[in-house]
Design a protein around this motif. Structure first.
Motif, PDB file in Angstrom:
ATOM      1  N   PHE A   1      67.685  54.923  99.914  1.00  0.00           N
ATOM      2  CA  PHE A   1      68.847  55.430  99.902  1.00  0.00           C
ATOM      3  C   PHE A   1      68.989  56.807 100.926  1.00  0.00           C
ATOM      4  N   ASP A   2      67.681  57.490 100.960  1.00  0.00           N
ATOM      5  CA  ASP A   2      67.641  58.829 101.652  1.00  0.00           C
ATOM      6  C   ASP A   2      67.462  58.160 103.067  1.00  0.00           C
TER       7      ASP A   2
ATOM      8  N   VAL B   1      69.103  46.997 100.316  1.00  0.00           N
ATOM      9  CA  VAL B   1      69.786  48.195 100.140  1.00  0.00           C
ATOM     10  C   VAL B   1      70.592  48.350 101.554  1.00  0.00           C
ATOM     11  N   THR B   2      69.885  48.334 102.644  1.00  0.00           N
ATOM     12  CA  THR B   2      70.186  48.416 103.825  1.00  0.00           C
ATOM     13  C   THR B   2      71.350  47.381 104.280  1.00  0.00           C
TER      14      THR B   2
ATOM     15  N   HIS C   1      71.194  58.005 104.058  1.00  0.00           N
ATOM     16  CA  HIS C   1      71.799  59.595 103.979  1.00  0.00           C
ATOM     17  C   HIS C   1      71.376  60.063 105.435  1.00  0.00           C
ATOM     18  N   LYS C   2      70.193  59.895 105.731  1.00  0.00           N
ATOM     19  CA  LYS C   2      69.787  60.688 107.116  1.00  0.00           C
ATOM     20  C   LYS C   2      70.420  60.073 108.368  1.00  0.00           C
ATOM     21  N   ALA C   3      70.556  58.688 108.254  1.00  0.00           N
ATOM     22  CA  ALA C   3      71.406  58.188 109.210  1.00  0.00           C
ATOM     23  C   ALA C   3      72.869  58.286 109.278  1.00  0.00           C
ATOM     24  N   GLY C   4      73.410  59.143 108.364  1.00  0.00           N
ATOM     25  CA  GLY C   4      74.669  59.218 108.200  1.00  0.00           C
ATOM     26  C   GLY C   4      75.585  58.097 107.875  1.00  0.00           C
ATOM     27  N   LYS C   5      74.868  57.240 107.110  1.00  0.00           N
ATOM     28  CA  LYS C   5      75.654  56.103 106.854  1.00  0.00           C
ATOM     29  C   LYS C   5      76.275  56.389 105.086  1.00  0.00           C
ATOM     30  N   ILE C   6      76.002  57.299 104.545  1.00  0.00           N
ATOM     31  CA  ILE C   6      76.199  57.525 103.323  1.00  0.00           C
ATOM     32  C   ILE C   6      76.160  58.986 103.094  1.00  0.00           C
ATOM     33  N   ARG C   7      77.213  59.681 102.486  1.00  0.00           N
ATOM     34  CA  ARG C   7      77.117  61.123 102.220  1.00  0.00           C
ATOM     35  C   ARG C   7      76.632  61.434 100.811  1.00  0.00           C
ATOM     36  N   VAL C   8      76.780  60.841  99.953  1.00  0.00           N
ATOM     37  CA  VAL C   8      76.136  61.101  98.659  1.00  0.00           C
ATOM     38  C   VAL C   8      75.385  60.022  98.076  1.00  0.00           C
ATOM     39  N   VAL C   9      74.260  60.286  97.498  1.00  0.00           N
ATOM     40  CA  VAL C   9      73.342  59.169  96.692  1.00  0.00           C
ATOM     41  C   VAL C   9      73.951  59.412  95.440  1.00  0.00           C
ATOM     42  N   ALA C  10      74.008  58.000  94.616  1.00  0.00           N
ATOM     43  CA  ALA C  10      74.542  58.101  93.359  1.00  0.00           C
ATOM     44  C   ALA C  10      74.178  56.768  92.454  1.00  0.00           C
ATOM     45  N   LEU C  11      73.980  56.833  91.311  1.00  0.00           N
ATOM     46  CA  LEU C  11      73.299  56.117  90.093  1.00  0.00           C
ATOM     47  C   LEU C  11      74.518  55.567  89.366  1.00  0.00           C
TER      48      LEU C  11
ATOM     49  N   ALA D   1      76.785  45.250 105.125  1.00  0.00           N
ATOM     50  CA  ALA D   1      78.034  44.045 104.793  1.00  0.00           C
ATOM     51  C   ALA D   1      78.947  45.075 104.369  1.00  0.00           C
ATOM     52  N   SER D   2      78.924  45.922 103.236  1.00  0.00           N
ATOM     53  CA  SER D   2      80.141  46.835 102.880  1.00  0.00           C
ATOM     54  C   SER D   2      80.858  47.586 103.780  1.00  0.00           C
ATOM     55  N   LEU D   3      79.943  48.212 104.710  1.00  0.00           N
ATOM     56  CA  LEU D   3      80.773  48.728 105.925  1.00  0.00           C
ATOM     57  C   LEU D   3      81.697  48.060 106.721  1.00  0.00           C
ATOM     58  N   VAL D   4      81.233  46.685 106.807  1.00  0.00           N
ATOM     59  CA  VAL D   4      82.202  45.759 107.830  1.00  0.00           C
ATOM     60  C   VAL D   4      83.455  45.525 107.017  1.00  0.00           C
ATOM     61  N   ARG D   5      83.064  45.111 105.664  1.00  0.00           N
ATOM     62  CA  ARG D   5      84.249  44.670 104.853  1.00  0.00           C
ATOM     63  C   ARG D   5      85.547  45.992 104.760  1.00  0.00           C
ATOM     64  N   LEU D   6      84.816  47.067 104.597  1.00  0.00           N
ATOM     65  CA  LEU D   6      85.532  48.664 104.314  1.00  0.00           C
ATOM     66  C   LEU D   6      86.018  48.981 105.756  1.00  0.00           C
ATOM     67  N   GLY D   7      85.460  48.364 106.748  1.00  0.00           N
ATOM     68  CA  GLY D   7      86.072  48.723 107.995  1.00  0.00           C
ATOM     69  C   GLY D   7      85.795  50.260 108.463  1.00  0.00           C
ATOM     70  N   VAL D   8      84.837  50.550 108.231  1.00  0.00           N
ATOM     71  CA  VAL D   8      84.228  52.227 107.983  1.00  0.00           C
ATOM     72  C   VAL D   8      82.986  52.473 108.741  1.00  0.00           C
ATOM     73  N   ASP D   9      82.621  53.660 109.201  1.00  0.00           N
ATOM     74  CA  ASP D   9      81.134  53.680 109.888  1.00  0.00           C
ATOM     75  C   ASP D   9      80.265  54.399 108.703  1.00  0.00           C
ATOM     76  N   HIS D  10      80.918  55.019 107.624  1.00  0.00           N
ATOM     77  CA  HIS D  10      79.912  55.538 106.468  1.00  0.00           C
ATOM     78  C   HIS D  10      80.854  55.488 105.152  1.00  0.00           C
ATOM     79  N   VAL D  11      80.098  55.389 104.056  1.00  0.00           N
ATOM     80  CA  VAL D  11      80.360  55.503 102.604  1.00  0.00           C
ATOM     81  C   VAL D  11      80.404  56.803 102.127  1.00  0.00           C
ATOM     82  N   ASP D  12      81.231  57.374 101.529  1.00  0.00           N
ATOM     83  CA  ASP D  12      81.018  58.713 100.798  1.00  0.00           C
ATOM     84  C   ASP D  12      80.232  58.784  99.714  1.00  0.00           C
ATOM     85  N   VAL D  13      80.197  57.952  98.822  1.00  0.00           N
ATOM     86  CA  VAL D  13      79.224  57.947  97.778  1.00  0.00           C
ATOM     87  C   VAL D  13      78.754  56.440  97.410  1.00  0.00           C
ATOM     88  N   TYR D  14      77.340  56.348  97.490  1.00  0.00           N
ATOM     89  CA  TYR D  14      76.772  54.948  97.374  1.00  0.00           C
ATOM     90  C   TYR D  14      76.039  54.934  96.332  1.00  0.00           C
ATOM     91  N   TYR D  15      76.192  53.959  95.330  1.00  0.00           N
ATOM     92  CA  TYR D  15      75.397  53.915  94.028  1.00  0.00           C
ATOM     93  C   TYR D  15      74.617  53.027  93.885  1.00  0.00           C
TER      94      TYR D  15
END
Length: 339
Positions: free
Chosen positions: A137-138, A100-101, A141-151, A106-120
């Motif tokens: 996932f938690d 997961v980590t 979230h605590k590291a500020g790399k995802i804003r929302v946990v999702a399934l 890898a997704s952050l690099v491809r998206l060119g961002v420092d966090h994802v808003d919703v991570y499923y």
């Protein structure tokens, strides 16, 4: 705008699916679709790290890369909501904590961002303890790399189990669930998932809002799926390398075969009801089908994909189109017959 569950994120009541990007939509057309979606008021874009690894010639992450280049070119990261997923990328299979980590990085690099808003969590992973996945996932979230946990694609009981673990361990609970739900796929969501979401204040963001195009009526008008062999032949030729030049033909064949599961007498009755309402109101069938989905318990924003800019207006219109009580009742009644 609508609030995304218990989060502080407001979203347009229609999500743009990015599953066509890098598959049936090349980068230039994908950027045009993204531009038109935002110009029409949209702000929530859905993708996955595995889109579209199952297409020969791709390795996974093509959709994220295209979206990332668009974000960089437009400089609009702060005005859009990005949702992506983990568990199906060829290099990051499953939901072990280390997977997961690594997949998110890898997704952050491809998206060119420092966090994802919703991570499923894209698909449940029975081989990994749920507490391990929830903990991963938690931590993100605590590291500020995802804003929302999702399934995504989780059963009602497994959603409850994740929530129980989150309460016990003090983890960030899921705030969004992405189910397969539409006018011809109702029972599982309404029976076992919607009650959990209602109890917990979780937002539903359904995919297959148009049942792989079945609810637009276009397949019925060209004869439906009584003869699947020609489409299977197209898929086979593409996958074996005999014809990899026409991705659009391959994509259309895949959609036809996927949508064939809806081709029943009850399913066609739903299509007819949607067409009757669309004709009476002077709108597209896709507008009616998505508008119905918006009224369902727990649903905040259905997901729909557009291969071209020309397909977008009918989808965007659904965000503001309201069915009458009689129209809703008619669709409720006819779609309840689909088993």
């Amino acid at each position: 705008m609508a609030r995304l569950g218990r989060s502080d994120i407001d979203v347009f009541p229609l999500v743009l699916g990015g599953n066509t990007f890098g598959w049936t939509s090349d980068e230039e057309n994908s950027h045009r679709v993204l531009d038109a979606f935002v110009a029409g008021g949209g702000n929530f874009i859905d993708t996955a790290d595995s889109y579209t690894s199952d297409v020969p010639g791709n390795s996974g992450g093509e959709s994220e890369t295209i979206i990332g280049r668009w974000l960089a070119a437009r400089g609009n990261r702060d005005s859009v909501v990005i949702g992506t997923k983990v568990s199906q990328h060829p290099r990051f299979k499953g939901l072990a904590a280390t997977t997961v980590t690594a997949a998110l990085e890898a997704s952050l690099v491809r998206l060119g961002v420092d966090h994802v808003d919703v991570y499923y969590a894209h698909f449940d992973d029975a081989k990994t303890p749920l507490a391990e996945t929830a903990g991963a996932f938690d931590a993100l979230h605590k590291a500020g790399k995802i804003r929302v946990v999702a399934l995504s694609n989780y059963s009602g009981p497994r959603i409850r189990e994740w929530l129980d673990i989150a309460r016990r361990e003090g983890f960030e609970p899921p705030a969004v669930v992405q189910p397969d739900y539409n006018l011809v796929t109702r029972q599982r969501y309404e029976r076992e998932i919607a009650p959990v979401l209602a109890e917990e204040g979780i937002a539903a963001v359904p995919y297959f809002a148009l049942a792989s195009g079945f609810l637009t009526g276009k397949y019925r008008r060209v004869g439906g799926f009584r003869k699947a062999e020609p489409y299977l032949a197209v898929i086979g030729a593409f996958l074996t390398g005999k014809n990899r030049r026409d991705r659009q033909a391959f994509g259309e064949a895949v959609r036809r075969v996927v949508a064939s599961r809806y081709f029943t007498e009850a399913g066609l009755a739903v299509v007819q009801a949607v067409e009757d309402i669309a004709a009476a109101r002077g709108v597209e069938m896709s507008t009616v089908a998505i508008a119905w989905l918006r009224t369902r318990p727990g649903v905040v924003a259905p997901i729909a994909s557009a291969r071209t800019v020309e397909q977008l207006p009918a989808l965007l219109a659904a965000a503001e189109f309201d069915l009458t009580a009689d129209e809703t009742a008619a669709l409720d009644e006819v779609s309840a017959r689909v088993k």
